[in-house]
Scaffold this motif. Sequence first.
Motif, mmCIF file in Angstrom:
data_model
loop_
_atom_site.group_PDB
_atom_site.id
_atom_site.type_symbol
_atom_site.label_atom_id
_atom_site.label_comp_id
_atom_site.label_asym_id
_atom_site.label_seq_id
_atom_site.Cartn_x
_atom_site.Cartn_y
_atom_site.Cartn_z
ATOM 1 N N LEU A 257 20.861 30.541 -17.698
ATOM 2 C CA LEU A 257 20.709 29.236 -17.077
ATOM 3 C C LEU A 257 20.689 29.366 -15.555
ATOM 4 C CD1 LEU A 257 23.291 27.227 -19.223
ATOM 5 C CD2 LEU A 257 20.822 27.336 -19.546
ATOM 6 N N PHE A 258 19.871 28.570 -14.904
ATOM 7 C CA PHE A 258 19.780 28.565 -13.445
ATOM 8 C C PHE A 258 20.295 27.218 -12.941
ATOM 9 C CE2 PHE A 258 16.908 31.704 -14.928
ATOM 10 C CZ PHE A 258 16.762 32.652 -13.927
ATOM 11 N N GLY A 259 21.288 27.233 -12.061
ATOM 12 C CA GLY A 259 21.855 25.973 -11.603
ATOM 13 C C GLY A 259 22.321 26.034 -10.161
ATOM 14 N N HIS A 296 25.330 32.962 -17.720
ATOM 15 C CA HIS A 296 25.017 33.701 -18.942
ATOM 16 C C HIS A 296 25.824 33.057 -20.072
ATOM 17 C CE1 HIS A 296 23.944 37.638 -20.969
ATOM 18 N NE2 HIS A 296 24.846 37.142 -21.794
ATOM 19 N N LEU A 297 25.130 32.617 -21.100
ATOM 20 C CA LEU A 297 25.787 31.887 -22.186
ATOM 21 C C LEU A 297 25.416 32.514 -23.525
ATOM 22 C CD1 LEU A 297 27.520 29.451 -22.947
ATOM 23 C CD2 LEU A 297 25.445 28.068 -22.973
ATOM 24 N N ASN A 298 26.369 33.137 -24.177
ATOM 25 C CA ASN A 298 26.111 33.761 -25.467
ATOM 26 C C ASN A 298 25.867 32.713 -26.547
ATOM 27 O OD1 ASN A 298 26.283 36.544 -24.801
ATOM 28 N ND2 ASN A 298 28.517 36.391 -24.726
ATOM 29 N N ALA A 299 24.910 32.993 -27.426
ATOM 30 C CA ALA A 299 24.547 32.040 -28.478
ATOM 31 C C ALA A 299 25.722 31.750 -29.411
ATOM 32 C CB ALA A 299 23.359 32.582 -29.274
ATOM 33 N N ARG A 300 26.584 32.727 -29.606
ATOM 34 C CA ARG A 300 27.722 32.530 -30.510
ATOM 35 C C ARG A 300 28.747 31.543 -29.956
ATOM 36 N NH1 ARG A 300 29.051 37.747 -28.286
ATOM 37 N NH2 ARG A 300 30.903 37.577 -26.958
ATOM 38 N N ASP A 301 28.661 31.231 -28.648
ATOM 39 C CA ASP A 301 29.633 30.342 -28.012
ATOM 40 C C ASP A 301 29.179 28.886 -27.984
ATOM 41 O OD1 ASP A 301 31.498 32.350 -27.452
ATOM 42 O OD2 ASP A 301 30.416 32.949 -25.643
ATOM 43 N N ILE A 302 28.067 28.575 -28.644
ATOM 44 C CA ILE A 302 27.596 27.188 -28.735
ATOM 45 C C ILE A 302 27.756 26.714 -30.175
ATOM 46 C CG2 ILE A 302 25.617 25.647 -28.492
ATOM 47 C CD1 ILE A 302 24.492 27.429 -26.392
ATOM 48 N N VAL A 314 36.835 20.545 -25.687
ATOM 49 C CA VAL A 314 35.612 21.181 -25.182
ATOM 50 C C VAL A 314 35.052 20.319 -24.051
ATOM 51 C CG1 VAL A 314 33.289 21.953 -25.753
ATOM 52 C CG2 VAL A 314 35.133 22.222 -27.420
ATOM 53 N N LEU A 315 34.889 20.909 -22.872
ATOM 54 C CA LEU A 315 34.473 20.144 -21.693
ATOM 55 C C LEU A 315 32.972 19.901 -21.624
ATOM 56 C CD1 LEU A 315 36.719 21.732 -18.916
ATOM 57 C CD2 LEU A 315 37.088 19.621 -20.182
ATOM 58 N N ASN A 316 32.202 20.777 -22.202
ATOM 59 C CA ASN A 316 30.746 20.677 -22.088
ATOM 60 C C ASN A 316 30.139 20.238 -23.419
ATOM 61 O OD1 ASN A 316 30.639 21.832 -19.343
ATOM 62 N ND2 ASN A 316 31.358 23.682 -20.372
ATOM 63 N N VAL A 317 29.728 18.986 -23.480
ATOM 64 C CA VAL A 317 29.097 18.433 -24.684
ATOM 65 C C VAL A 317 27.795 17.773 -24.253
ATOM 66 C CG1 VAL A 317 29.323 16.868 -26.647
ATOM 67 C CG2 VAL A 317 31.355 18.034 -25.747
ATOM 68 N N PHE A 318 26.680 18.249 -24.777
ATOM 69 C CA PHE A 318 25.367 17.774 -24.330
ATOM 70 C C PHE A 318 24.513 17.312 -25.506
ATOM 71 C CE2 PHE A 318 26.508 21.362 -21.448
ATOM 72 C CZ PHE A 318 26.821 20.596 -20.331
ATOM 73 N N GLU A 319 23.849 16.178 -25.306
ATOM 74 C CA GLU A 319 22.902 15.717 -26.326
ATOM 75 C C GLU A 319 21.630 16.561 -26.229
ATOM 76 O OE1 GLU A 319 20.206 11.801 -27.344
ATOM 77 O OE2 GLU A 319 22.237 11.484 -26.543
ATOM 78 N N LYS A 370 32.471 25.686 -24.744
ATOM 79 C CA LYS A 370 33.763 25.795 -24.082
ATOM 80 C C LYS A 370 33.565 26.285 -22.656
ATOM 81 C CE LYS A 370 36.780 26.699 -28.040
ATOM 82 N NZ LYS A 370 37.742 27.662 -28.638
ATOM 83 N N ALA A 371 34.322 25.717 -21.729
ATOM 84 C CA ALA A 371 34.193 26.097 -20.323
ATOM 85 C C ALA A 371 34.463 27.594 -20.126
ATOM 86 C CB ALA A 371 35.159 25.274 -19.471
ATOM 87 N N VAL A 372 35.435 28.122 -20.860
ATOM 88 C CA VAL A 372 35.812 29.534 -20.666
ATOM 89 C C VAL A 372 34.750 30.487 -21.153
ATOM 90 C CG1 VAL A 372 38.296 29.105 -20.718
ATOM 91 C CG2 VAL A 372 37.080 29.547 -22.866
ATOM 92 N N SER A 373 33.788 30.004 -21.922
ATOM 93 C CA SER A 373 32.753 30.899 -22.455
ATOM 94 C C SER A 373 31.540 31.013 -21.529
ATOM 95 C CB SER A 373 32.282 30.402 -23.831
ATOM 96 O OG SER A 373 31.602 29.177 -23.732
ATOM 97 N N VAL A 374 31.508 30.198 -20.468
ATOM 98 C CA VAL A 374 30.390 30.231 -19.524
ATOM 99 C C VAL A 374 30.679 31.315 -18.480
ATOM 100 C CG1 VAL A 374 28.960 28.925 -17.930
ATOM 101 C CG2 VAL A 374 30.048 27.763 -19.870
#
Length: 376
Positions: A257-259, A296-302, A314-319, A370-374
């Motif tokens: 991800l680019f941010g 960097h976000l691993n697929a297993r963490d979503i 969980v802090l990050n919840v996106f539609e 999860k925030a810790v997984s980002v």
Amino acid sequence: MIKINNKYEKFKYRVNDLNNNNISAKFSFRNPNFYFDIELNIPVSGITAVFGQSGAGKTTLLRCIAGLEKIAGGQLKFGEQQWQSADQFLPVHQRPIGYVFQESALFEHLNVLENLNYGRKRAHSGVNQEEFERIVELMGISQLLSNNAALLSGGEKQRVAIARALMMKPEILLMDEPLASLDRKRKQEVMEYLENLHRELSIPILYVSHSVEEVTRLATYIVVLERGKIVKHGDIKRVLSDHILQDMMADEPFTLLFGQVISACNEYCLTEVKIDGHTIYMPRQNVSDEQLIRLHLNARDISITLQKPQQTSVLNVFECQVIEIGDATGNGQCMVRLSLNNTELLAKISDYSRVILNLRPAQKVFAQIKAVSVVQ
């Protein structure tokens, strides 16, 4: 994050502006154990990673570009400069390159300053004192100048080696697995300096590596090699959206991800990053407000849910919307591609979860991260 004194803000390191030019290369040879057949056109700007596993031909390509290998019939053009053709071969000492090897290759009987002066004397157009100080500051070695090279740590040696290559005032920097011999802590340290180097000097870098972590953190463009041939090349984000290619590159599928940093540290010691109109929370990072960063976000963490949770840690919840659902693997898992506005996410869930949720393309779901997984 490493801070750079802005007293050199107007200092321009680059000899020529080659950002709108390319490296055009064509090399082919065969021996009993290896067939090398490369034809590519890559930008002379940013950091171009040459990625592949051991034996893919990464170092061979770099040596051909440097002029350390002379392959009959090879073609090489750097911007408007013809380095190799049917009747021409520019020797390595006439090519405006800096070369950094896996091992630092410093002269260990000399101190750091003497090593730097060795490179400085070989600069095509000379390095003045202001330029010298700029390079020393960028690589964070001002306190090491009187130290004997043999007594430096691995990370310090590589930083000095990079500085020595820069002292030659190259128009492109070639780096052959420069972090491969370092432990994780030293790798992180040197990568920060490489990021600064790219931002401050804008010198193009051709970076050979078999490390997904290094490539995803540093590269703007990538060339993927396998068994002496190009599998794919292009913008890092576009290439890594090819999930079949990801399987070849990494043990675990991931999303890059680019941010931009909104807040380096909020009242809860979290870093807030804006990604495609959404805010992602992560543990506090060594960054600054408004800085452009990669995550960097691993697929297993979503994880995926059909309804937005009302109360969750969980802090990050996106539609999101389901784009595609992969077939189940032998271990009972499947990959789900999700669309978050213009950003794609890759989630790895059990096939049983897919059945329970009755997932299907175009379906609206919620991705939980999860925030810790980002990871930056």
